[in-house]
Scaffold this active site. Structure first.
Site, mmCIF file in Angstrom:
data_model
loop_
_atom_site.group_PDB
_atom_site.id
_atom_site.type_symbol
_atom_site.label_atom_id
_atom_site.label_comp_id
_atom_site.label_asym_id
_atom_site.label_seq_id
_atom_site.Cartn_x
_atom_site.Cartn_y
_atom_site.Cartn_z
ATOM 1 C CG ASP A 17 -1.737 -1.274 1.354
ATOM 2 O OD1 ASP A 17 -2.077 -1.865 0.320
ATOM 3 O OD2 ASP A 17 -2.014 -1.681 2.497
ATOM 4 C CD GLU A 171 -9.460 -2.424 -1.461
ATOM 5 O OE1 GLU A 171 -10.164 -2.506 -0.428
ATOM 6 O OE2 GLU A 171 -8.704 -3.338 -1.833
#
Length: 513
Positions: A17, A171
């Site tokens: 991420d 997302e």
């Protein structure tokens, strides 16, 4: 003159991420940390290729408190790092409790502020500022809110703006003002093999958003490319005007269905703009390098524990009480004291580093005394292999799901002992002895790697066991993290003189898959 190239991943090991920002000619990047502390590792680079960890954003209990019974892969999810008006901002979500919050600092090295909590549901929060100073926060969904970044108050929204192309789990939204357009980039398809990156644009952050005609702009799904699960990306413009994307990916190994053991890693790939849309080619293991080239001093392979504080790359699950470790109790050694009696349950003393190389060697010099201590290769409490010293014996233990077994042991003399763990892609598992006492031949390992355990004492070197690495993989254990190899104590106190972790060459005749 030959074209300079760089190797992917640019930050290997469990560093998922990624989020990036540029300040002048300096780049800063953060990653998720989940159940580990300190939280949110922070990296610096001058060229997007060479990175050095300079700290952790959440480095004290007042910023990050994780409950002892926190499940593995919970905790801190998907941070976003931005620089605005002379200040660094990092926003993230603590799924263990509290929700979304941001911290800020004048300097990337810190100190970072206490959390500013924001009443927004969802994960993967983003930050972007309009020309009038309005601060926009997008969250998974994808929903957008206008917030006060100083107080955390929600001033407008959240309202749905664009939920992607219809795949599951929209997302990791990131909102950018580029020219006259607002671009919204998000991940779709889940963070496994269906992972992808899609983009839309609008004249206002409120929308309406127009999807890119070529969505997804990036996905490796249903390919045989060596890098898989590509997604959760962030864009950055280099000082020379070129554009780049950082993203997560995995490097699966072994036979079908293949396994990835290092976790989701940080990759870098170039971006071109065509007809007002970003175009991204496949993420390769090697790319032509950015124009800037400023190698940094690499992370040390070896730590001799001759400092007064632990280096920022050391991490522990859930907490690291001051009473559990010391660099001054025995100068030049790291002394660990047990806080729990088993690695199978939370609350134990463990200090480790992310495994960063598929073919690696990790070693440490341990003076266990009367303690129970050693090295552990860890994914979570239910999936770890341990090389342990206790009461004149060195042994290897395997915890795989509900099963725990001692697989090897050997008597050793008192005194310091060198413990070593080697991972090797491909290869053949060693012969085994049948119940009739006959030796069965070794079998070709179908997993991602084999993990070998050895010890060296005053009486010589002994190789204790080789185990299949697939059982310490995400595909078996589940979750969002990767392997961490480290030192532990589950009874008494023990001291470590040094610890090193680095790559090793693949043995001749063994071909990684």
């Amino acid at each position: 003159m030959a074209t300079r190239t760089y190797d992917n991943p640019v930050i290997p090991g469990f560093h998922p991420d990624p989020s990036i920002c540029r300040v002048g000619e300096d780049y800063y990047l953060v990653c998720s940390s989940f159940e580990y502390v300190p939280g949110v590792p922070l990296f610096h680079s001058r060229d997007l290729v060479h990175w050095r960890q300079i700290g952790n954003v959440l480095d004290r209990p007042g910023q990050l408190e994780l409950p002892e019974d926190l499940p593995a892969s919970a905790g801190i999810y998907a941070p976003t790092l931005r620089y605005h008006d002379g200040r660094f901002h990092m926003i993230t979500t603590n799924v263990a409790g509290g929700g979304t919050f941001l911290v800020h600092s004048e300097r990337p090295e810190g100190p970072w502020s206490d959390p500013v909590w924001i009443d927004l549901p969802g994960i993967d929060p983003d930050l972007a500022w309009d020309d009038d100073g309005s601060c926009w926060c997008a969250v998974s969904g994808v929903r957008l809110a206008r917030i006060d970044a100083t107080t955390g108050k929600v001033l407008e929204g959240p309202v749905p703006v664009w939920s992607g192309t219809g795949m599951q789990h929209p997302e990791a939204p990131h909102l950018y003002r580029i020219g006259e357009w607002w671009y919204l980039m998000l991940a779709e398809g889940g963070t496994a093999h269906g992972h992808s990156v899609s983009v839309a644009r609008a004249r206002s952050p409120r929308g309406p958003f127009e999807p890119a005609p070529g969505n997804p702009v990036l996905s490796h799904r249903s390919t045989d490319l060596p890098v898989q699960c590509t997604g959760h990306a962030d864009l950055v413009q280099a000082a020379d005007g070129t554009w780049w994307m950082v993203l997560l990916g995995t490097r699966p190994r072994g036979y079908f269905p293949q396994f990835h053991v290092l976790g989701r890693e940080t990759f870098l790939t170039p971006v071109e703009w065509v007809d007002g849309w970003p175009r991204v080619g496949p993420v390769a293991e090697r790319h032509p390098a950015p124009a800037a080239w400023h190698p940094l001093e690499p992370e040390p392979v070896r730590d001799d524990f001759d400092t007064v504080a632990l280096a920022p790359y050391w991490l522990s699950p859930r907490s690291r009480p001051d009473s559990s470790w010391s660099l001054t109790r025995r100068p030049g050694w790291l002394t660990l004291t047990a806080t729990g009696d088993s690695l199978d349950r939370p609350g134990h003393t463990f200090v480790g580093r992310r495994q960063q190389h598929p073919d690696s060697r990790t070693a440490a010099l341990l003076d266990a005394g009367r303690a129970r201590a050693g090295l552990s290769v860890r994914l979570d409490e239910a999936h770890h292999y341990d090389l342990e010293v206790y009461d004149g014996t060195v042994s290897v233990h395997a915890r795989i799901g509900p099963v725990r077994q001692r697989v090897a042991e050997h008597a050793v003399p008192p005194g310091p002992i060198t413990l070593a763990v080697e991972t090797r892609t491909g290869g053949v598992l060693p012969p085994t002895v049948t119940t009739t006492g006959q030796e069965a031949p070794g079998v070709r390992a179908g997993g991602p790697d084999t993990i070998a355990f050895s010890a060296e004492s005053s009486e010589g070197d002994v190789r204790l066991a080789e185990l299949d690495g697939r059982y310490l993989s995400t595909e078996v254990a589940g979750g969002f993290t990767g392997r961490v190899i480290g030192m532990y104590v589950t009874e008494g106190s023990a001291a470590y003189d040094w610890f090193d972790h680095g790559p090793q060459q693949v043995a001749p005749g063994i071909e990684p898959r």
